[in-house]
Scaffold this motif. Structure first.
Motif, PDB file in Angstrom:
ATOM      1  N   SER A  80       0.750  -1.383  -0.017  1.00 54.73           N
ATOM      2  CA  SER A  80      -0.015   0.005   0.008  1.00 54.73           C
ATOM      3  C   SER A  80       0.695   1.191  -0.213  1.00 54.73           C
ATOM      4  N   GLU A  81       0.180   2.421  -0.141  1.00 53.44           N
ATOM      5  CA  GLU A  81       0.950   3.629  -0.066  1.00 53.44           C
ATOM      6  C   GLU A  81       1.055   4.239   1.252  1.00 53.44           C
ATOM      7  N   THR A  82       0.144   3.809   2.178  1.00 54.74           N
ATOM      8  CA  THR A  82       0.049   4.188   3.609  1.00 54.74           C
ATOM      9  C   THR A  82      -0.168   2.895   4.378  1.00 54.74           C
ATOM     10  N   TYR A  83       0.325   3.017   5.719  1.00 60.15           N
ATOM     11  CA  TYR A  83      -0.242   1.866   6.557  1.00 60.15           C
ATOM     12  C   TYR A  83      -0.239   2.660   8.022  1.00 60.15           C
ATOM     13  N   GLU A  84      -1.441   1.964   8.662  1.00 59.92           N
ATOM     14  CA  GLU A  84      -2.108   2.564   9.734  1.00 59.92           C
ATOM     15  C   GLU A  84      -0.870   2.507  10.864  1.00 59.92           C
ATOM     16  N   GLY A  85      -0.892   3.787  11.351  1.00 64.63           N
ATOM     17  CA  GLY A  85       0.020   3.990  12.671  1.00 64.63           C
ATOM     18  C   GLY A  85       1.160   4.857  12.210  1.00 64.63           C
ATOM     19  N   TYR A  86       1.382   4.939  10.946  1.00 64.89           N
ATOM     20  CA  TYR A  86       2.476   5.905  10.487  1.00 64.89           C
ATOM     21  C   TYR A  86       1.820   6.510   9.480  1.00 64.89           C
ATOM     22  N   PRO A  87       2.772   7.950   9.440  1.00 64.25           N
ATOM     23  CA  PRO A  87       2.375   9.073   8.469  1.00 64.25           C
ATOM     24  C   PRO A  87       3.200   9.085   7.182  1.00 64.25           C
ATOM     25  N   PHE A  88       3.876   7.958   6.915  1.00 61.11           N
ATOM     26  CA  PHE A  88       4.544   7.984   5.828  1.00 61.11           C
ATOM     27  C   PHE A  88       3.618   7.531   4.524  1.00 61.11           C
ATOM     28  N   LEU A  89       4.419   8.129   3.165  1.00 67.70           N
ATOM     29  CA  LEU A  89       3.826   7.641   1.893  1.00 67.70           C
ATOM     30  C   LEU A  89       4.606   6.677   1.336  1.00 67.70           C
ATOM     31  N   VAL A  90       4.444   5.576   0.985  1.00 70.95           N
ATOM     32  CA  VAL A  90       5.512   4.659   0.576  1.00 70.95           C
ATOM     33  C   VAL A  90       5.338   4.362  -1.151  1.00 70.95           C
ATOM     34  N   ASN A  91       6.113   4.394  -1.861  1.00 70.68           N
ATOM     35  CA  ASN A  91       6.158   3.962  -3.279  1.00 70.68           C
ATOM     36  C   ASN A  91       6.935   2.724  -3.494  1.00 70.68           C
ATOM     37  N   TRP A  92       6.389   1.583  -4.043  1.00 77.01           N
ATOM     38  CA  TRP A  92       7.041   0.365  -4.079  1.00 77.01           C
ATOM     39  C   TRP A  92       7.635   0.025  -5.655  1.00 77.01           C
TER      40      TRP A  92
END
Length: 373
Positions: A80-92
């Protein structure tokens, strides 16, 4: 309004969020209180590294979804782009999209496939990269797939031993069970065969239809000539000629007319054939019977019966029978003509109506145009 912060520092697995309460009052009404939760706009720079390290440690577990371990991936991953509990945006990014797509969908193959997933983690101006190693394990083969794989190995081995391997040298058994081989017919071959059969059926159908139409046309022509033939036979019999002489005289008169350029008439042609049979020695009765059968028309079959009975029994009522048959045939001819005219009128009804509509449009449009409507 009150507000408190739950950060990812010191309280693992929770998001950096802000919680606050808010109260609203409707004019001349009650007051209502609500609890609101929002993402914080920023994290203190001092906390970035700690929060990122914590996220990096948990990331391999966060993406597993229904899988038990990164080393045994059997189900789709949660990239995913986001994960619950963290404010980061993730690009895979995946180094093997054939095994793991960048949306997390996996494609198991015949062998285990190690895949390196690269995650670009971003929060505002804070950007870091990390990698996660996973292994997509081979899918479980069905018994049929395993059997086909073994057959493929046997065929490959036979071809390596003899590149021009023939059917007689193919493997004959697998795990104690016999194997039978047959050459597949190309799909195009089946299509050509099916097309040829359909074409043959269509040709047969249309030829049969054309033949049927010709037969029906011949019968209609013969029915139209029937009253006239009866009248001529009656006339010659009343003049004192025998049945044979009267029959042959009608046929010979038609033959003379044809030689002078007259049109071909099917019933008379059949009478000519019967006359030639009589002259060639065929019994008169048999010639009359053959005449009725060749026409295939009920009226002529009845006429041949009258003539045959007269020969066998010497009936004195033949002339009267022919007169009555002539009257009935004439009435039937008139009825058929009336029926054909009614059918023609029905067929012309639609074209007539359409023509009438066109004429009315041609008349009304200029009239309305001149009237300014």
């Amino acid at each position: 309004m009150s507000c408190r912060i739950n950060g990812c520092i010191g309280d693992l697995g929770k998001r950096a969020v802000g919680e606050y309460s808010i109260t609203g009052q409707v004019e001349d009404g009650e007051r209502y209180s609500f609890q609101m939760e929002v993402m914080l706009a920023s994290i203190a720079k001092a906390n970035w590294r700690i929060c990122y390290e914590q996220f990096g440690r948990e990331l391999p577990q966060l993406i597993l979804e229904k899988n038990d371990s990164p080393d045994e991936i059997r189900e789709n991953l949660d990239l995913s782009e986001t994960y619950e509990g963290y404010p980061f945006l993730v690009n895979w990014k995946s180094n093997s999209t054939e095994a793991v797509e960048e949306n997390g969908q996996i494609h198991p193959g015949q062998e285990d496939v190690p895949v390196l997933l690269r995650a670009e983690i971003q929060y505002g101006e804070f950007v870091r990269e990390t990698t996660v190693k996973v292994t997509v394990v081979k899918r479980n083969e069905t018994p049929q797939e395993r059997e086909k794989s073994k057959l493929s190995e046997l065929l490959q081995r036979a071809q390596e031993e003899d590149p021009e391997v023939k059917k007689s040298k193919l493997p004959t058994e697998i795990e104690g069970r016999k194997i039978s081989w047959e050459e597949d017919i190309p799909e195009t071959g089946w299509k050509i065969l099916a097309g040829a059969l359909l074409l043959a059926a269509a040709v047969f159908f249309f030829q049969d239809k054309d033949l049927h139409d010709l037969v029906e046309k011949k019968k209609r022509e013969e029915r139209r000539s029937y009253p006239e033939i009866l009248q001529k036979l009656t006339l010659y019999l009343e003049a004192g000629l025998t049945v044979r002489s009267a029959f042959c005289r009608v046929a010979e008169d038609y033959e003379k007319e044809r030689k002078r350029g007259g049109r071909c008439r099917e019933a008379y042609e059949e009478m000519l054939i019967a006359t030639r049979e009589i002259h060639m020695g065929v019994p008169e009765g048999a010639a009359y019977e053959n005449f009725g059968k060749r026409t295939g028309v009920r009226e002529y079959v009845r006429l041949s019966t009258f003539l045959t009975q007269n020969l066998k029994k010497g009936s004195s009522t033949l002339l009267q029978q022919l007169k009555e048959e002539s009257v009935q045939a004439e009435e039937l001819r008139i009825q058929n003509a009336r029926k054909l005219s009614e059918e023609a009128a029905t067929k012309l009804l639609l074209p007539t109506v359409m023509l009438l509509v066109v004429v009315m449009v041609m008349i009304m449009v200029p009239a309305f145009s001149n009237a300014g409507i």
